[in-house]
Design a protein around this motif. Structure first.
Motif, PDB file in Angstrom:
ATOM      1  N   SER A 148       0.803  -1.214   0.000  1.00 28.60           N
ATOM      2  CA  SER A 148       0.000   0.000   0.000  1.00 28.60           C
ATOM      3  C   SER A 148       0.844   1.276   0.000  1.00 28.60           C
ATOM      4  O   SER A 148       0.457   2.280  -0.598  1.00 28.60           O
ATOM      5  CB  SER A 148      -0.933   0.001   1.220  1.00 28.60           C
ATOM      6  N   GLY A 168      -4.198   8.136   3.168  1.00 30.69           N
ATOM      7  CA  GLY A 168      -4.765   7.199   4.126  1.00 30.69           C
ATOM      8  C   GLY A 168      -4.706   7.668   5.554  1.00 30.69           C
ATOM      9  O   GLY A 168      -5.054   6.927   6.469  1.00 30.69           O
ATOM     10  N   ILE A 170      -2.221   8.132   7.611  1.00 25.62           N
ATOM     11  CA  ILE A 170      -1.459   7.210   8.449  1.00 25.62           C
ATOM     12  C   ILE A 170      -0.877   7.896   9.671  1.00 25.62           C
ATOM     13  O   ILE A 170      -0.351   7.234  10.559  1.00 25.62           O
ATOM     14  CB  ILE A 170      -0.333   6.520   7.649  1.00 25.62           C
ATOM     15  N   LEU A 174      -5.986   4.861  14.812  1.00 24.21           N
ATOM     16  CA  LEU A 174      -7.216   4.170  14.442  1.00 24.21           C
ATOM     17  C   LEU A 174      -8.170   4.125  15.626  1.00 24.21           C
ATOM     18  O   LEU A 174      -7.763   4.211  16.789  1.00 24.21           O
ATOM     19  CB  LEU A 174      -6.908   2.743  13.980  1.00 24.21           C
ATOM     20  N   LEU A 185     -12.434  -2.402   7.260  1.00 22.22           N
ATOM     21  CA  LEU A 185     -11.608  -1.225   7.024  1.00 22.22           C
ATOM     22  C   LEU A 185     -10.463  -1.132   8.023  1.00 22.22           C
ATOM     23  O   LEU A 185      -9.316  -0.857   7.660  1.00 22.22           O
ATOM     24  CB  LEU A 185     -12.474   0.041   7.109  1.00 22.22           C
ATOM     25  N   GLU A 189      -6.455  -1.530   7.331  1.00 21.24           N
ATOM     26  CA  GLU A 189      -5.584  -0.422   7.707  1.00 21.24           C
ATOM     27  C   GLU A 189      -4.466  -0.884   8.633  1.00 21.24           C
ATOM     28  O   GLU A 189      -3.324  -0.449   8.521  1.00 21.24           O
ATOM     29  CB  GLU A 189      -6.408   0.684   8.371  1.00 21.24           C
ATOM     30  N   ARG A 192      -1.861  -2.729   6.387  1.00 19.72           N
ATOM     31  CA  ARG A 192      -1.039  -1.872   5.537  1.00 19.72           C
ATOM     32  C   ARG A 192      -0.094  -1.015   6.360  1.00 19.72           C
ATOM     33  O   ARG A 192       1.068  -0.812   5.973  1.00 19.72           O
ATOM     34  CB  ARG A 192      -1.901  -1.033   4.607  1.00 19.72           C
ATOM     35  N   ARG A 193      -0.558  -0.530   7.499  1.00 21.69           N
ATOM     36  CA  ARG A 193       0.330   0.270   8.337  1.00 21.69           C
ATOM     37  C   ARG A 193       1.444  -0.593   8.927  1.00 21.69           C
ATOM     38  O   ARG A 193       2.586  -0.133   9.061  1.00 21.69           O
ATOM     39  CB  ARG A 193      -0.458   0.943   9.461  1.00 21.69           C
ATOM     40  N   GLN A 218      -9.008  12.386  10.947  1.00 22.46           N
ATOM     41  CA  GLN A 218      -9.419  11.066  10.498  1.00 22.46           C
ATOM     42  C   GLN A 218     -10.894  11.083  10.102  1.00 22.46           C
ATOM     43  O   GLN A 218     -11.710  11.743  10.743  1.00 22.46           O
ATOM     44  CB  GLN A 218      -9.198  10.047  11.612  1.00 22.46           C
TER      45      GLN A 218
END
Length: 256
Positions: A148, A168, A170, A174, A185, A189, A192-193, A218
């Protein structure tokens, strides 16, 4: 972000992109000086409506018939063919690599030669929204599934300074999912992080990576996260990202 980089006299030597970053990256590689204006016009115009133009009924019918996706991919093909000023990787002004997830091999495939549009389409074929893209007998889904934020690829190609232009968020923590649609989702996330942080921790000591800030909060939990056809926040997001990135680059220059 591109506008801020241009004003700071930072010009890329190569571009790597994933998913929607493959679309944006191709424009940068094709026209480094004019990419910011081209992309601002692209995403603030009618492009989203054109690519995702089906009505709710039409999407339901397509999903029922295909069993896998809501939208046809042909509008995206036409849009890219019309808006991109080049047709082949060889015509780009900068080296450009984009990645897609190969279904049959369950692995990443990087594209850096041949026709540009099919490679970009493969890289941004979001599962569920668009059908997989077939290239040379293999089928591909969105590159975000396998890489990603491809800092590692840039470094492998020789980059010593990397600027990450991400949408995104980042830099934002979250939130624990509270709805069924939030679970997937958040899971994606996290994955990918995690890969991004693993790549960052493994970088050679002489490599510098700058994650440009989006300047925004966010996206709050809820169905609004699925409003991929909406242009309501595009202009404000562009301006926030520009202002935040310009401040960041100014501070970076002052600290040298």
């Amino acid at each position: 972000m591109l506008r801020a980089l241009s004003e700071a006299r930072i010009r890329p030597d190569l571009v790597v992109g994933t998913s929607i970053g493959a679309v944006n990256g191709a424009f940068v590689a094709a026209d480094p000086e004019g990419a910011a204006a081209r992309l601002a016009d692209l995403w603030q115009g009618e492009s989203l409506r054109i690519v995702f133009s089906e009505t709710v009924l039409a999407r339901a019918v397509r999903l029922a018939r295909s069993g896998t996706h809501l939208h046809a991919i042909e509008p995206l093909r036409r849009l890219l063919a019309e808006k991109l000023p080049i047709a082949d990787f060889a015509d780009l002004k900068l080296p450009f690599h984009c990645v897609a997830a190969c279904i049959e091999q369950a692995t990443a495939r990087w594209f850096s030669g041949g026709p540009v549009v099919p490679a970009i389409m493969a890289s941004c074929a979001v599962p569920g929204l668009l059908p997989p893209v077939e290239i040379d007998g293999a089928h591909y889904f969105d590159g975000g599934l396998v890489d990603s934020i491809p800092v590692g690829r840039a470094v492998a190609l020789g980059a010593s300074t990397v600027y990450v232009l991400q949408v995104g968020r980042i830099e934002s923590p979250l939130a624990v999912p509270a709805r069924p649609w939030e679970v997937g989702l958040v899971a994606f996330e996290i994955a990918r992080r995690h890969r991004f942080h693993e790549e960052m921790s493994a970088l050679p000591p002489d490599v510098r990576v700058h994650v440009l800030p989006t300047g925004g909060d966010q996206v709050p939990p809820g169905l609004g996260q699925f409003s991929y056809r909406s242009r309501n926040r595009v202009s404000s997001s562009i301006e926030r990202s520009y202002a935040a990135s310009a401040r960041y680059l100014s501070q970076l220059a002052g600290g040298r």
